[in-house]
Design an enzyme around this catalytic site. Structure first.
Site, PDB file in Angstrom:
ATOM      1  NE  ARG A  50      -0.139   8.224   5.455  1.00 28.56           N
ATOM      2  CZ  ARG A  50       0.000   7.400   6.465  1.00 28.56           C
ATOM      3  NH1 ARG A  50       1.043   7.497   7.253  1.00 28.56           N
ATOM      4  NH2 ARG A  50      -0.892   6.478   6.692  1.00 28.56           N
ATOM      5  CE  LYS A 106      -5.684   1.747   7.253  1.00 23.64           C
ATOM      6  NZ  LYS A 106      -4.704   2.428   6.392  1.00 23.64           N
ATOM      7  CD  GLU A 161      -2.421   1.277   2.787  1.00 20.95           C
ATOM      8  OE1 GLU A 161      -2.805   0.227   3.344  1.00 20.95           O
ATOM      9  OE2 GLU A 161      -2.548   2.408   3.313  1.00 20.95           O
TER      10      GLU A 161
END
Ligand code: 3PG
Length: 214
Positions: A47, A131, A43
């Site tokens: 950011r 998640k 993943e």
């Protein structure tokens, strides 16, 4: 359930490395270390400015790798991630607008949840793989088990505060399809170019999955 397939496949390796790449030049060495270590998935978090190009480079060089984008907060980021080749999208929370947008592109979405209300929001959107974030501060495995007892078809990817020690307990629970974590791909290791050490930590993580899941 077509959209869940990539997420179900993440269950085969059981661990999803959560990666923050500051420099897209590090993307391929990092991907190689993951592959050599036995975890052909990642993943890549949105950011940093390097995320989009990193996903593009990895998916081009390693088309079989299950590479997704994380920390996707907007439909615009989702579009950039999907255009770069992301095979699944992860977010820290459940944003119905982003979820609907991603699903409309026929890409699996794994939104963050940590309460029963979040789970119902995910079910309402047709999702059953979520998640669980931030896993440890939100009550960890105890909380997941409590929630899962009410929502029997939901499968969880706990992420946040997971490490080589506590991952065993999460993996042993059959409602956890995979665990996300950065412990084997820490930013300082990537920055220092310590890809051998990353490969070693990845191998260690893979051996933990084998020990627990066979
Ligand atoms: C994150 O927010 O970076 C991910 O949830 C990973 O968390 P971790 O660094 O605690 O593994």
């Amino acid at each position: 359930m077509e959209k869940d397939n990539v997420l179900e496949q993440l269950g085969k390796t059981g661990i999803v490395p959560v990666v923050v790449l500051e420099d897209c030049e590090q993307a391929l060495p990092l991907a190689e270390a993951l592959m050599k270590g036995g975890l052909p998935c990642a993943e890549i978090t949105f950011r940093t400015d390097a995320a989009e190009e990193s996903i593009r480079r990895i998916t081009k060089a390693f088309p079989d790798m299950r590479v997704g984008a994380g920390t996707v907060l907007t439909t615009e980021q989702a579009d950039r991630a999907i255009d770069a080749g992301a095979k699944f999208i992860v977010a820290p929370a459940l944003n119905p607008k982003v979820v609907r947008h991603v699903l409309s592109k026929n890409i699996p979405m794994c939104p963050g949840t940590c309460t029963p209300s979040d789970i119902e929001g995910a079910l309402e959107l047709g999702l059953n793989h979520v998640k669980f974030f931030p896993a440890e501060p939100s009550g960890g495995l105890k909380m997941i088990k409590a929630i899962a007892s009410a929502y029997v078809n939901v499968r969880f990817m706990p992420t946040g505060g997971i490490n080589a020690d506590n991952v065993k307990d999460y993996l042993a629970y059959n409602k956890v399809f995979a665990c996300g974590g950065s412990w084997m791909v820490k930013g300082d290791l990537i920055k220092a170019g310590r890809f051998d050490e990353i490969e070693r930590l990845v191998k260690e993580a893979v051996s933990i999955v084998k020990e627990i899941r066979g």
